[in-house]
Scaffold this motif. Structure first.
Motif, PDB file in Angstrom:
ATOM      1  N   PRO A  91     -11.533  38.640  26.820  1.00 30.94           N
ATOM      2  CA  PRO A  91     -11.976  39.876  27.471  1.00 30.94           C
ATOM      3  C   PRO A  91     -13.339  40.281  26.932  1.00 30.94           C
ATOM      4  O   PRO A  91     -13.661  40.034  25.769  1.00 30.94           O
ATOM      5  CB  PRO A  91     -10.920  40.906  27.081  1.00 30.94           C
ATOM      6  CG  PRO A  91      -9.816  40.165  26.437  1.00 30.94           C
ATOM      7  CD  PRO A  91     -10.322  38.821  26.055  1.00 30.94           C
ATOM      8  N   ILE A  92     -14.142  40.905  27.796  1.00 35.19           N
ATOM      9  CA  ILE A  92     -15.491  41.313  27.410  1.00 35.19           C
ATOM     10  C   ILE A  92     -15.660  42.799  27.652  1.00 35.19           C
ATOM     11  O   ILE A  92     -15.356  43.302  28.729  1.00 35.19           O
ATOM     12  CB  ILE A  92     -16.557  40.537  28.209  1.00 35.19           C
ATOM     13  CG1 ILE A  92     -16.435  39.038  27.926  1.00 35.19           C
ATOM     14  CG2 ILE A  92     -17.962  41.043  27.874  1.00 35.19           C
ATOM     15  CD1 ILE A  92     -17.316  38.165  28.790  1.00 35.19           C
ATOM     16  N   ILE A  93     -16.153  43.487  26.623  1.00 33.53           N
ATOM     17  CA  ILE A  93     -16.520  44.895  26.734  1.00 33.53           C
ATOM     18  C   ILE A  93     -18.039  44.968  26.728  1.00 33.53           C
ATOM     19  O   ILE A  93     -18.680  44.493  25.788  1.00 33.53           O
ATOM     20  CB  ILE A  93     -15.984  45.726  25.550  1.00 33.53           C
ATOM     21  CG1 ILE A  93     -14.468  45.695  25.498  1.00 33.53           C
ATOM     22  CG2 ILE A  93     -16.506  47.173  25.629  1.00 33.53           C
ATOM     23  CD1 ILE A  93     -13.880  46.344  24.244  1.00 33.53           C
ATOM     24  N   ILE A  94     -18.607  45.535  27.784  1.00 33.86           N
ATOM     25  CA  ILE A  94     -20.037  45.829  27.774  1.00 33.86           C
ATOM     26  C   ILE A  94     -20.184  47.142  27.014  1.00 33.86           C
ATOM     27  O   ILE A  94     -19.531  48.132  27.343  1.00 33.86           O
ATOM     28  CB  ILE A  94     -20.607  45.986  29.199  1.00 33.86           C
ATOM     29  CG1 ILE A  94     -20.452  44.690  30.000  1.00 33.86           C
ATOM     30  CG2 ILE A  94     -22.064  46.441  29.151  1.00 33.86           C
ATOM     31  CD1 ILE A  94     -21.287  43.531  29.529  1.00 33.86           C
ATOM     32  N   HIS A  95     -21.016  47.150  25.979  1.00 30.68           N
ATOM     33  CA  HIS A  95     -21.221  48.324  25.135  1.00 30.68           C
ATOM     34  C   HIS A  95     -22.704  48.653  25.191  1.00 30.68           C
ATOM     35  O   HIS A  95     -23.517  48.005  24.534  1.00 30.68           O
ATOM     36  CB  HIS A  95     -20.768  48.002  23.705  1.00 30.68           C
ATOM     37  CG  HIS A  95     -20.700  49.173  22.817  1.00 30.68           C
ATOM     38  ND1 HIS A  95     -21.277  49.189  21.575  1.00 30.68           N
ATOM     39  CD2 HIS A  95     -20.102  50.384  22.965  1.00 30.68           C
ATOM     40  CE1 HIS A  95     -21.044  50.350  20.997  1.00 30.68           C
ATOM     41  NE2 HIS A  95     -20.342  51.094  21.829  1.00 30.68           N
ATOM     42  N   SER A  96     -23.049  49.637  26.010  1.00 28.04           N
ATOM     43  CA  SER A  96     -24.456  49.927  26.268  1.00 28.04           C
ATOM     44  C   SER A  96     -24.737  51.418  26.171  1.00 28.04           C
ATOM     45  O   SER A  96     -23.878  52.243  26.464  1.00 28.04           O
ATOM     46  CB  SER A  96     -24.831  49.439  27.673  1.00 28.04           C
ATOM     47  OG  SER A  96     -26.148  49.806  27.987  1.00 28.04           O
ATOM     48  N   ALA A  97     -25.950  51.735  25.788  1.00 27.74           N
ATOM     49  CA  ALA A  97     -26.379  53.136  25.746  1.00 27.74           C
ATOM     50  C   ALA A  97     -26.722  53.649  27.141  1.00 27.74           C
ATOM     51  O   ALA A  97     -26.926  54.836  27.332  1.00 27.74           O
ATOM     52  CB  ALA A  97     -27.595  53.272  24.838  1.00 27.74           C
ATOM     53  N   PHE A  98     -26.766  52.759  28.126  1.00 28.48           N
ATOM     54  CA  PHE A  98     -27.211  53.111  29.466  1.00 28.48           C
ATOM     55  C   PHE A  98     -26.072  53.018  30.465  1.00 28.48           C
ATOM     56  O   PHE A  98     -25.617  51.925  30.797  1.00 28.48           O
ATOM     57  CB  PHE A  98     -28.362  52.195  29.883  1.00 28.48           C
ATOM     58  CG  PHE A  98     -29.500  52.226  28.901  1.00 28.48           C
ATOM     59  CD1 PHE A  98     -30.438  53.246  28.943  1.00 28.48           C
ATOM     60  CD2 PHE A  98     -29.600  51.260  27.911  1.00 28.48           C
ATOM     61  CE1 PHE A  98     -31.474  53.290  28.027  1.00 28.48           C
ATOM     62  CE2 PHE A  98     -30.634  51.294  26.983  1.00 28.48           C
ATOM     63  CZ  PHE A  98     -31.570  52.326  27.047  1.00 28.48           C
ATOM     64  N   SER A  99     -25.618  54.147  30.979  1.00 34.87           N
ATOM     65  CA  SER A  99     -24.521  54.144  31.953  1.00 34.87           C
ATOM     66  C   SER A  99     -24.968  53.594  33.301  1.00 34.87           C
ATOM     67  O   SER A  99     -24.141  53.208  34.121  1.00 34.87           O
ATOM     68  CB  SER A  99     -23.962  55.555  32.126  1.00 34.87           C
ATOM     69  OG  SER A  99     -24.949  56.427  32.625  1.00 34.87           O
ATOM     70  N   GLY A 100     -26.257  53.512  33.545  1.00 40.45           N
ATOM     71  CA  GLY A 100     -26.782  53.030  34.813  1.00 40.45           C
ATOM     72  C   GLY A 100     -26.495  51.565  35.095  1.00 40.45           C
ATOM     73  O   GLY A 100     -26.583  51.122  36.240  1.00 40.45           O
ATOM     74  N   TYR A 101     -26.139  50.799  34.078  1.00 37.92           N
ATOM     75  CA  TYR A 101     -25.841  49.382  34.277  1.00 37.92           C
ATOM     76  C   TYR A 101     -24.424  49.148  34.800  1.00 37.92           C
ATOM     77  O   TYR A 101     -24.037  48.027  35.069  1.00 37.92           O
ATOM     78  CB  TYR A 101     -26.015  48.599  32.972  1.00 37.92           C
ATOM     79  CG  TYR A 101     -27.439  48.486  32.512  1.00 37.92           C
ATOM     80  CD1 TYR A 101     -28.437  48.019  33.355  1.00 37.92           C
ATOM     81  CD2 TYR A 101     -27.781  48.830  31.214  1.00 37.92           C
ATOM     82  CE1 TYR A 101     -29.750  47.898  32.922  1.00 37.92           C
ATOM     83  CE2 TYR A 101     -29.096  48.717  30.766  1.00 37.92           C
ATOM     84  CZ  TYR A 101     -30.070  48.249  31.625  1.00 37.92           C
ATOM     85  OH  TYR A 101     -31.358  48.128  31.192  1.00 37.92           O
ATOM     86  N   LYS A 102     -23.660  50.203  34.920  1.00 36.33           N
ATOM     87  CA  LYS A 102     -22.249  50.087  35.320  1.00 36.33           C
ATOM     88  C   LYS A 102     -22.067  49.320  36.629  1.00 36.33           C
ATOM     89  O   LYS A 102     -21.098  48.592  36.784  1.00 36.33           O
ATOM     90  CB  LYS A 102     -21.642  51.480  35.435  1.00 36.33           C
ATOM     91  CG  LYS A 102     -20.236  51.515  35.928  1.00 36.33           C
ATOM     92  CD  LYS A 102     -19.780  52.948  36.071  1.00 36.33           C
ATOM     93  CE  LYS A 102     -18.842  53.058  37.244  1.00 36.33           C
ATOM     94  NZ  LYS A 102     -18.480  54.402  37.559  1.00 36.33           N
ATOM     95  N   ASN A 103     -22.985  49.456  37.568  1.00 39.90           N
ATOM     96  CA  ASN A 103     -22.828  48.832  38.880  1.00 39.90           C
ATOM     97  C   ASN A 103     -23.511  47.476  39.019  1.00 39.90           C
ATOM     98  O   ASN A 103     -23.548  46.922  40.110  1.00 39.90           O
ATOM     99  CB  ASN A 103     -23.336  49.788  39.971  1.00 39.90           C
ATOM    100  CG  ASN A 103     -22.472  51.033  40.039  1.00 39.90           C
ATOM    101  OD1 ASN A 103     -21.251  50.954  39.921  1.00 39.90           O
ATOM    102  ND2 ASN A 103     -23.100  52.181  40.199  1.00 39.90           N
ATOM    103  N   HIS A 104     -24.055  46.951  37.951  1.00 34.52           N
ATOM    104  CA  HIS A 104     -24.662  45.622  37.986  1.00 34.52           C
ATOM    105  C   HIS A 104     -23.555  44.589  38.237  1.00 34.52           C
ATOM    106  O   HIS A 104     -22.474  44.688  37.648  1.00 34.52           O
ATOM    107  CB  HIS A 104     -25.376  45.352  36.656  1.00 34.52           C
ATOM    108  CG  HIS A 104     -26.202  44.121  36.667  1.00 34.52           C
ATOM    109  ND1 HIS A 104     -25.657  42.863  36.599  1.00 34.52           N
ATOM    110  CD2 HIS A 104     -27.549  43.940  36.747  1.00 34.52           C
ATOM    111  CE1 HIS A 104     -26.624  41.965  36.612  1.00 34.52           C
ATOM    112  NE2 HIS A 104     -27.784  42.596  36.710  1.00 34.52           N
ATOM    113  N   PRO A 105     -23.791  43.600  39.090  1.00 38.57           N
ATOM    114  CA  PRO A 105     -22.751  42.609  39.404  1.00 38.57           C
ATOM    115  C   PRO A 105     -22.142  41.918  38.182  1.00 38.57           C
ATOM    116  O   PRO A 105     -20.929  41.709  38.132  1.00 38.57           O
ATOM    117  CB  PRO A 105     -23.470  41.596  40.297  1.00 38.57           C
ATOM    118  CG  PRO A 105     -24.604  42.352  40.895  1.00 38.57           C
ATOM    119  CD  PRO A 105     -25.009  43.377  39.876  1.00 38.57           C
ATOM    120  N   LEU A 106     -22.951  41.563  37.199  1.00 40.01           N
ATOM    121  CA  LEU A 106     -22.383  40.903  36.022  1.00 40.01           C
ATOM    122  C   LEU A 106     -21.582  41.876  35.165  1.00 40.01           C
ATOM    123  O   LEU A 106     -20.615  41.493  34.518  1.00 40.01           O
ATOM    124  CB  LEU A 106     -23.478  40.230  35.193  1.00 40.01           C
ATOM    125  CG  LEU A 106     -23.978  38.911  35.778  1.00 40.01           C
ATOM    126  CD1 LEU A 106     -25.150  38.376  34.961  1.00 40.01           C
ATOM    127  CD2 LEU A 106     -22.876  37.874  35.847  1.00 40.01           C
TER     128      LEU A 106
END
Length: 140
Positions: free
Chosen positions: A78-93
């Motif tokens: 499983p992969i958790i994306i951990h980012s300071a930017f919520s705008g990446y939420k809709n990126h296909p990857l």
């Protein structure tokens, strides 16, 4: 002991997240960028991690490119994306990840998501958990 690969370029965050997860009973392996992460995952004697925490903005190889390589390599963690930017939420990857956690000074949500994903690793119904300080959203 469950093994977590933390892919994060910020040394302070590496230290803090590692300490928090070790206190929870996890083994944590750290990669400073996507190239280092892929080297660890592709090493001949590599033991695949039980979970991967992946930052997006990193030098040399960013989180999106790393995610693409992980998906192609068929690492079944499983992969958790951990980012300071919520705008990446809709990126296909990003949508191929198991969860998206917005970085915060409080690691409670990250730890809860780690625990949830490691407990649900064998679930037949994978969902995307988007979590931030404002709300949790489960997308199935």
């Amino acid at each position: 002991m469950k093994r977590i690969l933390l892919v994060e370029d910020d040394k302070h965050l590496q230290f803090l997240i590692r300490e928090e997860l070790v206190d929870e009973g996890y083994e944590v392996v750290i990669a400073g960028d996507g190239i280092e992460a892929m080297s660890l995952l592709q090493a001949e004697d590599a033991r695949n991690p039980d979970l991967i925490i992946l930052d997006i903005r990193m030098p040399r190889m960013d989180g999106f490119e790393t995610m693409g390589h992980i998906l192609k390599s068929r690492v079944d963690s499983p992969i958790i994306i951990h980012s300071a930017f919520s705008g990446y939420k809709n990126h296909p990857l990003t949508m191929a990840a198991d969860a998206y956690v917005v970085k915060s000074h409080d690691f409670t949500r990250l730890k809860a998501t780690v625990s949830e994903l490691l407990g649900a690793k064998d679930s037949v119904y994978p969902c995307l958990l988007y979590t931030s300080d404002a709300a949790d959203e489960l997308l199935c």
